[in-house]
Design a protein around this motif. Structure first.
Motif, mmCIF file in Angstrom:
data_model
loop_
_atom_site.group_PDB
_atom_site.id
_atom_site.type_symbol
_atom_site.label_atom_id
_atom_site.label_comp_id
_atom_site.label_asym_id
_atom_site.label_seq_id
_atom_site.Cartn_x
_atom_site.Cartn_y
_atom_site.Cartn_z
ATOM 1 N N PHE A 46 42.942 29.489 53.950
ATOM 2 C CA PHE A 46 43.489 30.602 53.173
ATOM 3 C C PHE A 46 44.503 31.270 54.088
ATOM 4 O O PHE A 46 44.126 31.957 55.038
ATOM 5 N N VAL A 47 45.789 30.996 53.827
ATOM 6 C CA VAL A 47 46.839 31.357 54.773
ATOM 7 C C VAL A 47 47.790 32.379 54.157
ATOM 8 O O VAL A 47 48.123 32.287 52.976
ATOM 9 N N ALA A 48 48.195 33.348 54.966
ATOM 10 C CA ALA A 48 49.227 34.293 54.538
ATOM 11 C C ALA A 48 50.507 33.996 55.301
ATOM 12 O O ALA A 48 50.457 33.687 56.491
ATOM 13 N N ALA A 190 45.754 45.063 43.475
ATOM 14 C CA ALA A 190 46.137 44.092 44.504
ATOM 15 C C ALA A 190 44.889 43.592 45.228
ATOM 16 O O ALA A 190 44.731 42.387 45.457
ATOM 17 N N VAL A 191 44.005 44.518 45.560
ATOM 18 C CA VAL A 191 42.771 44.125 46.255
ATOM 19 C C VAL A 191 41.910 43.253 45.335
ATOM 20 O O VAL A 191 41.319 42.260 45.764
ATOM 21 N N GLU A 192 41.898 43.607 44.041
ATOM 22 C CA GLU A 192 41.155 42.792 43.076
ATOM 23 C C GLU A 192 41.639 41.351 43.080
ATOM 24 O O GLU A 192 40.848 40.407 43.105
ATOM 25 N N ILE A 193 42.972 41.221 43.045
ATOM 26 C CA ILE A 193 43.548 39.866 43.020
ATOM 27 C C ILE A 193 43.207 39.129 44.311
ATOM 28 O O ILE A 193 42.835 37.940 44.285
ATOM 29 N N MET A 194 43.292 39.834 45.433
ATOM 30 C CA MET A 194 42.920 39.187 46.701
ATOM 31 C C MET A 194 41.444 38.791 46.665
ATOM 32 O O MET A 194 41.054 37.768 47.234
ATOM 33 N N GLY A 195 40.650 39.619 45.974
ATOM 34 C CA GLY A 195 39.229 39.288 45.806
ATOM 35 C C GLY A 195 39.068 37.977 45.034
ATOM 36 O O GLY A 195 38.222 37.142 45.386
ATOM 37 N N VAL A 196 39.886 37.807 43.994
ATOM 38 C CA VAL A 196 39.820 36.557 43.224
ATOM 39 C C VAL A 196 40.157 35.375 44.130
ATOM 40 O O VAL A 196 39.477 34.348 44.129
ATOM 41 N N PHE A 197 41.196 35.540 44.933
ATOM 42 C CA PHE A 197 41.577 34.455 45.849
ATOM 43 C C PHE A 197 40.453 34.160 46.840
ATOM 44 O O PHE A 197 40.147 32.999 47.129
ATOM 45 N N GLN A 198 39.870 35.236 47.371
ATOM 46 C CA GLN A 198 38.775 35.048 48.336
ATOM 47 C C GLN A 198 37.624 34.273 47.706
ATOM 48 O O GLN A 198 37.063 33.360 48.307
ATOM 49 N N GLN A 199 37.323 34.654 46.474
ATOM 50 C CA GLN A 199 36.232 33.976 45.768
ATOM 51 C C GLN A 199 36.547 32.499 45.581
ATOM 52 O O GLN A 199 35.701 31.629 45.792
ATOM 53 N N LEU A 200 37.816 32.225 45.173
ATOM 54 C CA LEU A 200 38.221 30.828 44.989
ATOM 55 C C LEU A 200 38.118 30.057 46.298
ATOM 56 O O LEU A 200 37.695 28.904 46.333
ATOM 57 N N ASN A 201 38.532 30.710 47.363
ATOM 58 C CA ASN A 201 38.535 30.058 48.664
ATOM 59 C C ASN A 201 37.118 29.824 49.182
ATOM 60 O O ASN A 201 36.803 28.752 49.679
ATOM 61 N N ARG A 202 36.281 30.839 49.015
ATOM 62 C CA ARG A 202 34.937 30.740 49.580
ATOM 63 C C ARG A 202 34.025 29.886 48.726
ATOM 64 O O ARG A 202 33.336 28.997 49.219
ATOM 65 N N GLN A 203 34.003 30.174 47.409
ATOM 66 C CA GLN A 203 33.027 29.500 46.559
ATOM 67 C C GLN A 203 33.521 28.159 46.048
ATOM 68 O O GLN A 203 32.749 27.252 45.790
ATOM 69 N N HIS A 204 34.860 28.050 45.847
ATOM 70 C CA HIS A 204 35.383 26.818 45.249
ATOM 71 C C HIS A 204 36.204 25.999 46.235
ATOM 72 O O HIS A 204 36.809 25.006 45.851
ATOM 73 N N HIS A 205 36.246 26.469 47.480
ATOM 74 C CA HIS A 205 36.911 25.733 48.563
ATOM 75 C C HIS A 205 38.360 25.410 48.257
ATOM 76 O O HIS A 205 38.877 24.362 48.630
ATOM 77 N N GLN A 219 45.372 40.719 55.604
ATOM 78 C CA GLN A 219 44.078 40.799 56.290
ATOM 79 C C GLN A 219 42.932 40.199 55.466
ATOM 80 O O GLN A 219 41.852 39.988 55.986
ATOM 81 N N TYR A 220 43.172 39.948 54.184
ATOM 82 C CA TYR A 220 42.126 39.316 53.373
ATOM 83 C C TYR A 220 42.125 37.798 53.570
ATOM 84 O O TYR A 220 41.227 37.115 53.121
ATOM 85 N N THR A 221 43.199 37.262 54.181
ATOM 86 C CA THR A 221 43.259 35.814 54.403
ATOM 87 C C THR A 221 42.622 35.476 55.741
ATOM 88 O O THR A 221 42.129 36.363 56.443
ATOM 89 N N ARG A 222 42.644 34.172 56.075
ATOM 90 C CA ARG A 222 41.988 33.769 57.319
ATOM 91 C C ARG A 222 42.963 33.315 58.394
ATOM 92 O O ARG A 222 42.577 32.967 59.494
ATOM 93 N N ARG A 223 44.258 33.297 58.031
ATOM 94 C CA ARG A 223 45.261 32.856 58.996
ATOM 95 C C ARG A 223 46.585 33.450 58.565
ATOM 96 O O ARG A 223 46.910 33.449 57.372
ATOM 97 N N PRO A 241 38.406 38.725 58.807
ATOM 98 C CA PRO A 241 39.046 39.051 57.519
ATOM 99 C C PRO A 241 38.314 40.164 56.798
ATOM 100 O O PRO A 241 37.088 40.267 56.901
ATOM 101 N N ARG A 242 39.071 40.947 56.042
ATOM 102 C CA ARG A 242 38.448 41.989 55.221
ATOM 103 C C ARG A 242 37.801 41.314 54.017
ATOM 104 O O ARG A 242 38.169 40.219 53.616
#
Ligand SMILES: Nc1ncnc2c1ncn2[C@@H]1O[C@H](COP(=O)(O)OP(=O)(O)OP(=O)(O)O)[C@@H](O)[C@H]1O
Ligand SMILES: [Mg+2]
Lengths: 266, 406
Positions: A46-48, A190-205, A219-223, A241-242
């Motif tokens: 999950f890259v910014a 914006a944070v909500e959308i980042m939350g969706v991305f985080q969920q996709l990244n964490r739960q759905h790889h 800061q919500y990403t991992r790189r 990450p936050r």
């Protein structure tokens, strides 16, 4: 989603960019948008991408997204050399391997959320039934199961962006590319959308690449990869990450009240 | 991508601008409507001409004296006649493909009954005339071969003559009409036949035995023309060739000499008539094609506008995987749907206009399913042809530029 563990262990990165260059010819003047980018992105990252305006972020995203071709260097997408493909082949690559999320949402207007999400599958030739099932599944993942039959112009900005994310992930792409996905949204959304991305990244790889101007969002990403004048100036792992879900829970309730009123309005 | 899946997309896109769609397809509507109405009028006219030519008699041939000149007209009929009754008998005897043949003379004069009189034409013929002309009697009976031999003063009346000499009705059979003060006993009445292909009233006639008219009314020995019927439709030209050979021999013509007679058959007459209506058809066809052309340009124009308006949509579609040909197909189908919708309305208008022409103008019309299908098809082809350029333009858009388009 279907990112099987066997593929995840494959040593080939999803994105392998070597000395990628892009020059725009504006009459006499040559604009060097990318001056030699080398970057690998592996499955599940999950890259910014950050950098000042004009540093070549969007140009890079266009090349990664197979919307355009560079004029130097090499770009391998899941082991496929995308720098030598023709228009139709690029369209096929985009359809099968890339999920786009744009700053301006870019949904088809006067078209329902479900139909918007189905659209990439239409071009992939997926039969209607299957299309519908997968589109509904994708909308459930972004938490919009109750808005499927709303037209895009009947949805709030945050909801539209979530439809766009569902449309991006419905084809099970190799990577989701989001160019300033929170640029048109208020800070909470914006944070909500980042939350969706985080969920996709964490739960759905899912592998996700996000361009943003805002350090908070990055800061919500991992790189975080920094661009400067068409080159990479910095590439660093986010040590801590936050968590979007936690941040949302801590935000004042008033916002939520306002949102629910806004959502209830016709 | 399945083309059918584009149909609803195309329909919705059109429905977004209903007024625009209607105005755009006006040309197509008019084009299709005129094709249908015009073909209907054209075939109605042809149908009528065919019926009229058929009314001359089945498989009929006419033999005129004199050669055909450039304009297809003959030298004054009868004035330089070289035909004799013997020529007719020779035809009957020596031309196997001729079923029947009668010499014809005619006298124009006044028919008188009581205090009524009527100017008409008295044809002197053999009894087989009614067979050649396929003209049954509505009352009474025919004169006979013997009447011809004896030059009996008998006759048959056409309906127009009956209507004018016997305005109060009543059966004229058995009564006498006078022509040149000679009383002719009325043996029968001919059925109504209507107009000839040349617009003449065929029922305005009296027929009498050939010799009666020749000797008693005209005082001549010549024959004006011959009317024959071929044994069947297929043998018309054979019969014509036989007569030609016979007459050339009888008239002792050398091989380098032109015929001194002219044979006309129904097909020739039909051709002459349909040629003039063909010019009309061509004119109407031109109007139709111009309308379709204008309609096509309208479609092209509106599709170009549509492509520009929806540049962003095209960009989105391309970004998520639409290939150039998918976009091409989408806009092409939209253009075709537009054209066919216009065509559909055009069919309605065309059929309505045809009904109007039939019942208000009283013209004969014939709606042909083929013309409806053809008109609808040309609307579709117009859509394809004129939708192609805008669709190609859409398909060639660069996805990045299209996405950024405001
Ligand atoms: N189509 C184009 N034609 C010519 N020059 C272009 C084109 N697209 C981008 N550029 C130039 O390339 C450089 C990089 O642009 P790019 O859009 O990639 O920057 P960016 O990092 O995305 O900026 P921003 O943060 O403002 O979006 C800029 O100097 C820009 O002017
Ligand atoms: Mg940018």
């Amino acid at each position: 989603m279907t990112a099987g563990s066997s593929i995840a262990q494959s040593p080939e990165p999803i994105i392998r960019v070597e000395n990628l260059q892009k020059t725009y010819q504006m009459g006499e003047v040559a604009v060097h948008a990318l001056r030699g980018i080398s970057l690998n992105i592996s499955r599940g990252e999950f890259v910014a991408i950050m950098g000042h305006s004009g540093s070549g972020k969007s140009t890079f995203m266009n090349l990664i997204g197979c919307l355009d071709r560079g004029n130097g260097g090499r770009y391998m997408l899941e082991g496929v050399d995308a720098s030598t493909r023709n228009r139709d082949e690029l369209a096929k690559l985009r359809n099968a391997k890339i999920g786009f999320v744009f700053q301006g949402f870019n949904l088809l207007s006067r078209t329902t959320a479900l139909e918007n999400v189905e659209l990439p599958l239409v071009y992939a030739g997926v039969p209607r039934r299957e299309r519908r099932r997968r589109a509904e599944e994708a909308l459930k993942i972004v938490n919009l199961a109750d808005r499927m039959d709303h037209r895009s112009n009947q949805l709030s900005g945050g909801q539209q962006q979530r439809v766009a994310i569902a449309r991006a992930l419905v084809v099970h792409p190799a990577i989701i590319l989001a160019d300033e996905p929170t640029g048109n949204l208020d800070s909470r959304t914006a944070v909500e959308i980042m939350g969706v991305f985080q969920q996709l990244n964490r739960q759905h790889h899912m592998t996700i690449l996000v361009v943003t101007h805002e350090p908070d969002i990055a800061q919500y990403t991992r790189r975080i990869v920094h661009f400067h004048d068409g080159r990479i100036s910095n590439d660093a792992i986010v040590s801590n990450p936050r968590d979007a879900a936690a941040d949302l829970a801590a935000m004042p309730q008033l916002d939520e009240a306002v949102q629910s009123i806004a959502a209830a309005a016709p | 991508m399945n083309p059918l899946s584009v149909l609803p997309v195309a329909w919705l896109a059109l429905m977004r601008h209903k007024m625009r769609a209607v105005l755009t397809t006006l040309g197509i509507m008019i084009g299709v409507a005129s094709v249908i109405a015009m073909v209907a009028v054209g075939s109605g006219a042809r149908m009528m001409i065919e019926a009229q030519v058929a009314s001359l008699g089945a498989n009929m041939l006419m033999i005129f004296p004199g050669s055909t000149n450039q304009s297809g007209l003959r030298g004054g009929m009868g004035s330089v006649s070289r035909f004799t009754e013997a020529d007719g008998r020779a035809i009957n005897d020596e031309c196997p493909n001729v079923a029947a043949c009668t010499p014809v003379v005619n006298y124009s004069g006044r028919a008188v009954y009581g205090n009524q009189n009527w100017p008409t034409r008295i044809n002197g013929v053999y009894p087989n005339y009614t067979e050649i002309r396929d003209w049954p009697l509505s009352a009474g009976k025919l004169f006979t071969e013997q009447d011809v031999e004896r030059a009996t003063k008998v006759c048959l009346l056409g309906q127009t003559v009956v209507d004018n000499l016997f305005p109060d009705g009543g059966d004229p059979v058995g009564l006498y009409v006078r022509v040149r003060n000679i009383p002719f006993r009325i043996l029968g009445v001919l059925e109504r036949k209507g107009q000839s292909p040349f617009g003449a009233d065929q029922d305005d006639t009296i027929i009498a035995p050939f010799t009666t008219v020749q000797h008693r009314l005209l005082n001549t020995t010549s024959v004006y023309i011959f009317m024959c019927s071929a044994s069947s439709t297929d043998t018309i030209y054979k019969a014509q060739d036989e007569i030609t050979a016979l007459f050339r021999q009888r008239h002792r013509l050398q091989p380098d000499q032109d015929d001194d007679f002219t044979i006309r058959n129904q097909a020739d007459l039909l051709k002459a008539q349909t040629e003039s209506s063909g010019v009309m058809q061509m004119l109407l066809g031109a109007i139709a094609s111009i309308s379709l052309l204008v309609g096509g340009i309208g479609i092209m124009n509106i599709m170009l506008v549509s492509v520009t308006e929806r540049t962003r949509e095209i960009g989105i579609r391309m970004a998520i995987g639409a290939r150039g040909r998918d976009i091409l197909l989408q806009f092409l189908i939209e253009a075709v749907v537009l054209a066919l919708a216009g065509g559909m309305v055009g069919i309605g208008i065309g059929v309505g206009a045809t009904q109007l022409i039939t019942y208000v103008l009283n013209w004969p019309t014939l709606l042909s399913p083929f013309s409806i299908v053809a008109a609808f098809g040309s609307a579709g082809i117009t859509g394809i042809c004129f939708g192609f350029f805008p669709a190609t333009k859409a398909a060639k858009l660069n996805p990045i530029d299209a996405l950024r388009y405001e």
